[in-house]
Design a protein around this motif. Structure first.
Motif, PDB file in Angstrom:
ATOM      1  N   CYS A  11       1.050  -1.292   0.152  1.00 23.18           N
ATOM      2  CA  CYS A  11       0.221  -0.272   0.039  1.00 23.18           C
ATOM      3  C   CYS A  11       0.470   1.177  -0.225  1.00 23.18           C
ATOM      4  CB  CYS A  11      -0.926   0.345   1.408  1.00 23.18           C
ATOM      5  SG  CYS A  11      -1.588   1.160   1.357  1.00 23.18           S
ATOM      6  N   SER A  13      -0.277   4.141   0.667  1.00 27.56           N
ATOM      7  CA  SER A  13      -0.510   4.991   2.315  1.00 27.56           C
ATOM      8  C   SER A  13       0.053   4.577   3.220  1.00 27.56           C
ATOM      9  CB  SER A  13      -1.841   5.483   2.229  1.00 27.56           C
ATOM     10  OG  SER A  13      -2.499   5.942   0.359  1.00 27.56           O
ATOM     11  N   CYS A  14       0.523   3.357   3.154  1.00 22.08           N
ATOM     12  CA  CYS A  14       0.166   2.371   4.914  1.00 22.08           C
ATOM     13  C   CYS A  14       1.143   1.700   4.811  1.00 22.08           C
ATOM     14  CB  CYS A  14      -0.935   2.103   5.677  1.00 22.08           C
ATOM     15  SG  CYS A  14      -1.324   0.700   5.136  1.00 22.08           S
ATOM     16  N   SER A  16       1.813  -1.268   4.014  1.00 26.43           N
ATOM     17  CA  SER A  16       0.763  -2.693   4.654  1.00 26.43           C
ATOM     18  C   SER A  16       1.312  -3.759   3.059  1.00 26.43           C
ATOM     19  CB  SER A  16       0.267  -3.331   5.076  1.00 26.43           C
ATOM     20  OG  SER A  16      -0.922  -2.339   6.150  1.00 26.43           O
ATOM     21  N   CYS A  29      -6.792  -2.192   0.391  1.00 28.23           N
ATOM     22  CA  CYS A  29      -5.851  -2.309   1.733  1.00 28.23           C
ATOM     23  C   CYS A  29      -6.785  -2.800   2.890  1.00 28.23           C
ATOM     24  CB  CYS A  29      -5.100  -0.991   2.086  1.00 28.23           C
ATOM     25  SG  CYS A  29      -3.681  -1.012   2.592  1.00 28.23           S
ATOM     26  N   TYR A  30      -6.008  -3.666   3.441  1.00 28.21           N
ATOM     27  CA  TYR A  30      -6.529  -4.072   4.419  1.00 28.21           C
ATOM     28  C   TYR A  30      -6.795  -3.274   6.427  1.00 28.21           C
ATOM     29  CZ  TYR A  30      -7.374  -9.368   2.244  1.00 28.21           C
ATOM     30  OH  TYR A  30      -7.652  -9.908   1.744  1.00 28.21           O
ATOM     31  N   ASN A  31      -5.033  -2.699   5.856  1.00 29.82           N
ATOM     32  CA  ASN A  31      -5.617  -2.185   7.095  1.00 29.82           C
ATOM     33  C   ASN A  31      -5.479  -0.151   6.883  1.00 29.82           C
ATOM     34  OD1 ASN A  31      -3.081  -1.311   9.643  1.00 29.82           O
ATOM     35  ND2 ASN A  31      -1.694  -0.309   8.363  1.00 29.82           N
ATOM     36  N   CYS A  32      -4.880   0.246   5.813  1.00 33.67           N
ATOM     37  CA  CYS A  32      -6.165   1.588   6.348  1.00 33.67           C
ATOM     38  C   CYS A  32      -7.346   1.869   5.158  1.00 33.67           C
ATOM     39  CB  CYS A  32      -5.360   2.601   5.753  1.00 33.67           C
ATOM     40  SG  CYS A  32      -4.303   2.135   4.195  1.00 33.67           S
ATOM     41  N   LYS A  33      -7.447   0.940   4.658  1.00 34.61           N
ATOM     42  CA  LYS A  33      -9.141   0.297   3.964  1.00 34.61           C
ATOM     43  C   LYS A  33      -9.313   1.358   3.018  1.00 34.61           C
ATOM     44  CE  LYS A  33     -10.542  -2.177   7.287  1.00 34.61           C
ATOM     45  NZ  LYS A  33     -10.058  -3.116   6.506  1.00 34.61           N
ATOM     46  N   GLU A  34      -7.994   1.888   2.148  1.00 35.45           N
ATOM     47  CA  GLU A  34      -7.960   3.156   0.352  1.00 35.45           C
ATOM     48  C   GLU A  34      -8.172   2.291  -0.290  1.00 35.45           C
ATOM     49  OE1 GLU A  34      -5.160   5.476  -1.898  1.00 35.45           O
ATOM     50  OE2 GLU A  34      -4.621   5.449   0.510  1.00 35.45           O
TER      51      GLU A  34
END
Length: 121
Positions: A11, A13-14, A16, A29-34
């Motif tokens: 990702c 953004s984060c 991940s 993205c599993y982490n930041c949901k973007e």
């Protein structure tokens, strides 16, 4: 806003690890949901090929027949009496089957009758 260097499969953004690329649609993205476009995987191949080995039972039978006809060892040979036929030579192989702080397992094979036994050392 892009915080991380854009590496394929991560990702931007984060940072991940992204889920596997699907055939259709965007990636979330599993982490930041973007929600990201599939181009985030640029440089990665999404297709792969699985090849299976062929099975030829005649080759297995012929190999077993050759092994039983020969008295060649499958590993180092040690003087050890076979409990089945009394032959005094056995080949052996070792494997670490238990935890690392315990000894290895030694597998013995009689060179004459092919009897197998194991010993935890």
């Amino acid at each position: 806003m892009e915080v991380f260097n854009n590496c394929p499969g991560f990702c931007p953004s984060c940072g991940s690890i992204l889920p596997p690329l699907q055939v259709k649609g965007n990636v979330i993205c599993y982490n930041c949901k973007e929600e990201l476009l599939p181009e985030v995987y640029s440089g990665e191949k999404s297709e792969f090929t699985i090849q299976f080995n062929t099975y030829d039972p005649s080759k297995v039978f012929n190999r077993a027949k050759r092994e039983s006809e020969s008295s060649e060892a499958d590993g180092p040979v040690v003087e050890r009496k076979c409990p089945k036929c009394g032959n005094d030579k056995m080949s052996y192989a070792t494997l670490q089957l238990r935890s690392a702080d315990e000894g290895q397992t030694v597998f013995f094979t009689c060179l004459k009758c092919k009897y197998k036994e194991s010993e935890n050392s």
